[in-house]
Design a protein around this motif. Structure first.
Motif, PDB file in Angstrom:
ATOM      1  N   UNK A 239       0.787  -1.318  -0.046  1.00 31.70           N
ATOM      2  CA  UNK A 239      -0.055   0.039   0.013  1.00 31.70           C
ATOM      3  C   UNK A 239       0.885   1.325   0.188  1.00 31.70           C
ATOM      4  N   UNK A 240       2.019   1.142   0.645  1.00 30.03           N
ATOM      5  CA  UNK A 240       2.769   2.510   0.758  1.00 30.03           C
ATOM      6  C   UNK A 240       3.476   2.655  -0.742  1.00 30.03           C
ATOM      7  N   UNK A 241       3.655   1.514  -1.432  1.00 32.98           N
ATOM      8  CA  UNK A 241       4.448   1.728  -2.598  1.00 32.98           C
ATOM      9  C   UNK A 241       3.348   2.132  -3.751  1.00 32.98           C
ATOM     10  N   UNK A 242       1.925   1.935  -3.485  1.00 33.88           N
ATOM     11  CA  UNK A 242       0.871   2.329  -4.271  1.00 33.88           C
ATOM     12  C   UNK A 242       0.460   3.621  -3.791  1.00 33.88           C
ATOM     13  N   UNK A 243       0.353   4.006  -2.682  1.00 31.26           N
ATOM     14  CA  UNK A 243      -0.257   5.473  -2.314  1.00 31.26           C
ATOM     15  C   UNK A 243       0.726   6.343  -1.871  1.00 31.26           C
TER      16      UNK A 243
ATOM     17  N   UNK B 253      -7.623   7.990   1.894  1.00 33.09           N
ATOM     18  CA  UNK B 253      -7.160   7.861   0.538  1.00 33.09           C
ATOM     19  C   UNK B 253      -8.208   7.739  -0.476  1.00 33.09           C
ATOM     20  N   UNK B 254      -9.363   7.007   0.044  1.00 31.42           N
ATOM     21  CA  UNK B 254     -10.257   6.775  -1.044  1.00 31.42           C
ATOM     22  C   UNK B 254     -11.118   8.192  -1.043  1.00 31.42           C
ATOM     23  N   UNK B 255     -10.886   9.044  -0.221  1.00 33.86           N
ATOM     24  CA  UNK B 255     -11.673  10.176  -0.347  1.00 33.86           C
ATOM     25  C   UNK B 255     -11.077  11.364  -1.196  1.00 33.86           C
ATOM     26  N   UNK B 256      -9.820  11.196  -1.464  1.00 29.69           N
ATOM     27  CA  UNK B 256      -9.019  11.974  -2.447  1.00 29.69           C
ATOM     28  C   UNK B 256      -9.233  11.648  -3.992  1.00 29.69           C
TER      29      UNK B 256
END
Length: 137
Positions: free
Chosen positions: A70-74, A134-137
């Motif tokens: 997730x860190x690599x993705x977000x 993260x889903x709100x942005x």
């Protein structure tokens, strides 16, 4: 610094993936040791405690792998990074406390299990909140 992207996030995510893989490798070693070395030396109740520690170590090793991805993705978000740190600490306290309780018979090690458990809960809540944001942005 709400977010860190690019190479820094890739490196940090990779470190959490590596840490998760190490936790998983140790879980396999501890599982084999439990079966071949510990089972014949402790009571059934103590072996059950050892197995709980091992199971939680596996779950949270997978959690660390997931956080790294997730860190690599977000990118490095504060709560996501906190989730990884808390999960690492919680795994060490919870599983380590139970392993040491089982192997030494010293009940003072049991103190670390609830502290580690609370830390693990906080890690999952941090992960949930981070992904919610993260889903709100």
């Amino acid at each position: 610094m709400a977010e860190l992207t690019g190479n820094a996030a890739t490196r940090l995510g990779g470190r959490f993936v590596a840490l998760g893989a190490l936790v998983m490798a140790l879980a396999v070693i501890f599982s084999a040791a439990g079966d071949h070395l510990v089972a014949s030396r402790v009571s059934a109740e103590d072996l059950h405690i050892y197995d709980i520690a091992n199971r939680f170590q596996i779950y949270h090793g997978l959690g660390l792998l997931f956080i790294g991805v997730l860190i690599r993705q977000y990118g490095k978000r504060r709560l996501l990074y906190a989730a990884g740190g808390l999960m690492t600490l919680g795994t060490l306290l919870f599983c380590g406390g139970l392993y040491l309780l089982t192997l030494t018979g010293d009940v003072s090690w049991a103190f670390f299990a609830p502290v580690g458990g609370i830390t693990l809960i906080l890690s999952w809540l941090s992960l949930a909140l981070s992904m919610w944001r993260a889903s709100a942005t």
